[in-house]
Design a protein around this motif. Sequence first.
Motif, mmCIF file in Angstrom:
data_model
loop_
_atom_site.group_PDB
_atom_site.id
_atom_site.type_symbol
_atom_site.label_atom_id
_atom_site.label_comp_id
_atom_site.label_asym_id
_atom_site.label_seq_id
_atom_site.Cartn_x
_atom_site.Cartn_y
_atom_site.Cartn_z
ATOM 1 N N LYS A 150 0.846 -1.183 0.000
ATOM 2 C CA LYS A 150 0.000 0.000 0.000
ATOM 3 C C LYS A 150 0.884 1.236 0.000
ATOM 4 O O LYS A 150 1.935 1.272 0.617
ATOM 5 C CB LYS A 150 -0.889 0.034 1.241
ATOM 6 N N LEU A 151 0.447 2.235 -0.713
ATOM 7 C CA LEU A 151 1.132 3.508 -0.785
ATOM 8 C C LEU A 151 0.396 4.472 0.138
ATOM 9 O O LEU A 151 -0.828 4.620 0.027
ATOM 10 C CB LEU A 151 1.099 4.012 -2.223
ATOM 11 N N GLN A 152 1.105 5.097 1.047
ATOM 12 C CA GLN A 152 0.479 5.996 2.013
ATOM 13 C C GLN A 152 1.014 7.402 1.814
ATOM 14 O O GLN A 152 2.224 7.631 1.838
ATOM 15 C CB GLN A 152 0.759 5.540 3.437
ATOM 16 N N LEU A 153 0.093 8.350 1.614
ATOM 17 C CA LEU A 153 0.442 9.759 1.501
ATOM 18 C C LEU A 153 -0.130 10.478 2.709
ATOM 19 O O LEU A 153 -1.296 10.291 3.058
ATOM 20 C CB LEU A 153 -0.150 10.371 0.229
ATOM 21 N N GLU A 154 0.691 11.331 3.357
ATOM 22 C CA GLU A 154 0.217 12.096 4.504
ATOM 23 C C GLU A 154 0.363 13.578 4.212
ATOM 24 O O GLU A 154 1.452 14.064 3.906
ATOM 25 C CB GLU A 154 1.000 11.732 5.765
ATOM 26 N N CYS A 155 -0.740 14.289 4.313
ATOM 27 C CA CYS A 155 -0.774 15.725 4.057
ATOM 28 C C CYS A 155 -0.057 16.458 5.187
ATOM 29 O O CYS A 155 -0.232 16.138 6.357
ATOM 30 C CB CYS A 155 -2.229 16.181 3.956
ATOM 31 N N CYS A 156 0.756 17.465 4.846
ATOM 32 C CA CYS A 156 1.487 18.212 5.876
ATOM 33 C C CYS A 156 0.605 19.270 6.526
ATOM 34 O O CYS A 156 0.899 19.718 7.622
ATOM 35 C CB CYS A 156 2.730 18.855 5.276
#
Length: 180
Positions: free
Chosen positions: A132-138
């Motif tokens: 899974k690819l996880q993106l976290e918004c800053c």
Amino acid sequence: MAKNKGKRKVLTQKHVCSRMNFLYQASQLMAHSQQNTLAAYYGKLCRNVGTKALMHIAPDLKRTLCKRCSLPLLPGVNTTLQLQTEPKKQPEEPPTTTDAKPKRKRRCRRLPKHKQNKSGKTSQSVQDEHAKLQLECCLCHAQRHFQVNTERECWSERAEAIAQVVSLQEQDNADEQEQL
């Protein structure tokens, strides 16, 4: 009279599409120049314009915006990117009553032999399918998860979806030659 109404609707849809396109590009530009609140504002405006006009944003563009704050997600610029290879295990809950039968542990399913190496371990390609690819918004710390699957792709990413390729440099050169 009905024909004029259809033409008017097409013209307003073109106007809304161009406005959404402008707002999306403005949000991308502001995100690249480290002005995240302004970029999130333009992204939210883009979504609101599409919602009000009952128009859908393309799925590949929708994936680039944060679901919570509408900030364009640019890995390395304003987003942290992580790759999760193992699925998360859920903790087992103890039985609530003493009379209830204890739950049986489920067995782990084995992979077919053609997907295992000679040493008995799973191959790298099988592990990549479950990653899974996880993106976290800053800005708002919202997380988006994307399944890494090599077999599936969006319609807009396929070769059949491309109807025509227009090169702006060739058009500019042709316009300059006509003027001479």
